[in-house]
Structures are given as C-alpha cells and as structure tokens.
Design an enzyme around this catalytic site. Structure first.
Site, PDB file in Angstrom:
ATOM      1  N   ARG A 109       0.985  -1.075  -0.092  1.00 14.86           N
ATOM      2  CA  ARG A 109       0.153  -0.049   0.181  1.00 14.86           C
ATOM      3  C   ARG A 109       0.739   1.217   0.107  1.00 14.86           C
ATOM      4  O   ARG A 109       0.513   2.465  -0.491  1.00 14.86           O
ATOM      5  CB  ARG A 109      -1.028  -0.114   1.080  1.00 14.86           C
ATOM      6  CG  ARG A 109      -2.251   1.033   1.256  1.00 14.86           C
ATOM      7  CD  ARG A 109      -3.216   0.737   2.104  1.00 14.86           C
ATOM      8  NE  ARG A 109      -4.379   1.503   2.453  1.00 14.86           N
ATOM      9  CZ  ARG A 109      -4.383   2.536   3.234  1.00 14.86           C
ATOM     10  NH1 ARG A 109      -3.627   2.623   4.197  1.00 14.86           N
ATOM     11  NH2 ARG A 109      -5.409   3.343   3.071  1.00 14.86           N
ATOM     12  N   ILE A 130      -7.369   7.519  -0.376  1.00 12.36           N
ATOM     13  CA  ILE A 130      -7.079   6.254  -0.473  1.00 12.36           C
ATOM     14  C   ILE A 130      -8.143   5.576   0.312  1.00 12.36           C
ATOM     15  O   ILE A 130      -8.107   6.033   1.609  1.00 12.36           O
ATOM     16  CB  ILE A 130      -5.667   5.782  -0.441  1.00 12.36           C
ATOM     17  CG1 ILE A 130      -5.455   4.345  -0.747  1.00 12.36           C
ATOM     18  CG2 ILE A 130      -5.140   6.125   1.000  1.00 12.36           C
ATOM     19  CD1 ILE A 130      -3.650   3.811  -0.640  1.00 12.36           C
ATOM     20  N   SER A 131      -8.634   4.605  -0.208  1.00  9.65           N
ATOM     21  CA  SER A 131      -9.800   3.974   0.765  1.00  9.65           C
ATOM     22  C   SER A 131      -9.145   3.222   1.730  1.00  9.65           C
ATOM     23  O   SER A 131      -8.092   2.963   1.918  1.00  9.65           O
ATOM     24  CB  SER A 131     -10.527   2.914  -0.063  1.00  9.65           C
ATOM     25  OG  SER A 131     -11.274   3.680  -1.084  1.00  9.65           O
ATOM     26  N   GLN A 132      -9.941   3.119   2.977  1.00  4.91           N
ATOM     27  CA  GLN A 132      -9.228   2.504   4.170  1.00  4.91           C
ATOM     28  C   GLN A 132      -9.298   0.919   4.007  1.00  4.91           C
ATOM     29  O   GLN A 132     -10.055   0.216   3.551  1.00  4.91           O
ATOM     30  CB  GLN A 132     -10.240   2.862   5.292  1.00  4.91           C
ATOM     31  CG  GLN A 132     -10.097   2.105   6.735  1.00  4.91           C
ATOM     32  CD  GLN A 132     -11.237   2.072   7.578  1.00  4.91           C
ATOM     33  OE1 GLN A 132     -12.263   2.902   7.264  1.00  4.91           O
ATOM     34  NE2 GLN A 132     -11.329   1.478   8.635  1.00  4.91           N
TER      35      GLN A 132
END
Ligand code: SAH
Length: 223
Positions: A44, A70-72
């Site tokens: 990530r 950015i998504s969790q």
C-alpha cells in the site's frame, strides 16, 4: 488467486507492521483468506506520497491529492469480500480509480478490471503504479463513471469507491444476471455500503456497513 503482483525492486515496510494490519482486519470480521492474502501482498505504501508512506499500513483513509483519499483497508477488504461471496469473479467495473489501491486488490482476484476516474492526473499516476506492480489485466478510462462503461459490459461485479446520493441506473443495467454491485450510497455525513445482487430484472439490496466516502460527482470530468 489469478494474477500475482511483481514485488521486484519495491521495498516493503516491516513485516510486523503489515501483519498488524492483517490482525486488525481479522478482528473486524474479514474472514476470506483469499482477500486477506491479497491485502498482505499488496504494498500500500507505493500508492502514497513519500511523506505519508510511513502510515500506509494503518487502517485509515489517507489523502492522495485533489481532495481525494485512498480507501481504508478494512473497507477495501469488506467490499472485495462482498463481491467474491458467491464465487469467483471474471469481469469487474470499478468507478473511482483514485490512486489504484482497490484496483490492485481486485485485479489480483478477477480476470479483467475496467476502471474509470474523472481526475486525469490521478488516473495517470495510478496507471504507472499498477504497471510497476506488473498488473496487466486493467483497462483505464478517464471520464464520468456514473454512466458505467457500456462497451465491455455486462459485468459480473461492479464497485464504486465514491458515493452517489442514489444508485445510477446505468450501473444496474450494466450488471450481468447474477452480478453484484457494491456501492456506498448517501450524503456527506452518513452513507450505507450496499450490496445489490441482480437476478433477472430483480435487484436485492443488503446493507453491509456504515461508511464515509468522497462523493461521486456526476456529469463533470476534471482535466
Ligand atoms: N479506491 C480509491 C478511492 C479513491 S477516492 C483509492 O483507494 O484510491 C474516489 C475516487 O472517485 C476519486 O479519485 C474521485 O475522483 C473519483 N470519482 C468521483 N466521482 C467520479 C465519477 N463520476 N467518475 C469517475 N470517478 C469519480
């Protein structure tokens, strides 16, 4: 898992930090080994600016520029798990590429991914990052994803990583029979993550979680 990423030349942050994230996801109820394995192997930190990369394995959304995030990881895991629930997926449409992290996760679990982003610099950067990872089963489009991508439909899975007030009709139409759509729905302060399953002309809705996504902006593309 169908498509492995290539980690040559990509420094990984400590194993311990990444295992801690996996532990958190398991504690929160993510049970799919397939999904957990893919999250474990997806770096990530390379999706983030260097100044933020030390926070990459925290279970939080982080800024990626242009007022987007950015998504969790938990939400990525939850959405991916919901799409895979009744078996393997072949063709996926993603609305809201962002930095490409969710794209990387789903591309390792599906045959082909079609992804749409309305902010061109984000799409260009995501393209580079995903190429670096050696993921070749992804097609990109710069445009308004709320109308879907008719050319390659119907899709057996559709996911939206930005929230509309109401589900765009076009996305339902481009869902294959038996297909699944995962989408956050609602206004700024409170949204529901919904799973829609299509059987013929019937659409069954399941509420998965309370979430917070950036809004799905309809009808305007930013250059
Ligand atoms: N999964 C992405 C999330 C990015 S945030 C990630 O982890 O990086 C949501 C993204 O949806 C933003 O990049 C935003 O620009 C994009 N977006 C919003 N409305 C859109 C639309 N109508 N069509 C395509 N992309 C859209």
């Amino acid at each position: 898992m169908q498509n492995k990423i290539n980690l040559n030349g990509i420094g990984m942050t400590s194993q311990r930090t990444r295992e801690r994230l996996l532990g958190r996801l398991i504690d929160q109820g993510i049970g799919s080994m397939e999904v957990l394995d893919v999250i474990r192997s997806t770096p990530r930190h390379i999706f983030l600016d260097e100044a933020l990369s030390h926070r990459a394995y925290e279970d939080v959304a982080l800024p990626i520029g242009y007022n987007q995030t950015i998504s969790q990881p938990y939400v990525v895991a939850k959405m991916t798990e919901a799409l895979l629930r009744s078996g393997p997926i072949t063709k996926v449409l993603e609305i809201g590429t962002g930095c490409g992290y969710q794209t990387a996760v789903i591309a390792q679990l599906a045959k082909s991914v079609y992804t749409i982003e309305r902010i061109r610099p984000l799409m260009d950067r995501a393209k580079k990052t995903l190429k670096l990872l050696g993921l070749r089963n992804i097609d990109f489009m710069h445009g308004d994803g709320s109308v879907g991508w008719v050319k390659y439909g119907p899709y057996d899975a559709i996911l939206t990583t930005a929230a509309p007030q109401q589900i765009p009709h076009e996305l339902l139409q481009q869902l294959a029979d038996g297909g699944r759509l995962v989408i956050p729905v609602g206004g700024d302060s409170r949204q529901e993550l919904q799973l829609i399953t299509r059987t013929g002309q019937e659409f069954e809705t399941t509420i998965l979680a309370a979430v917070r996504f950036v809004p799905l902006l309809v009808g305007q593309v930013q250059h």
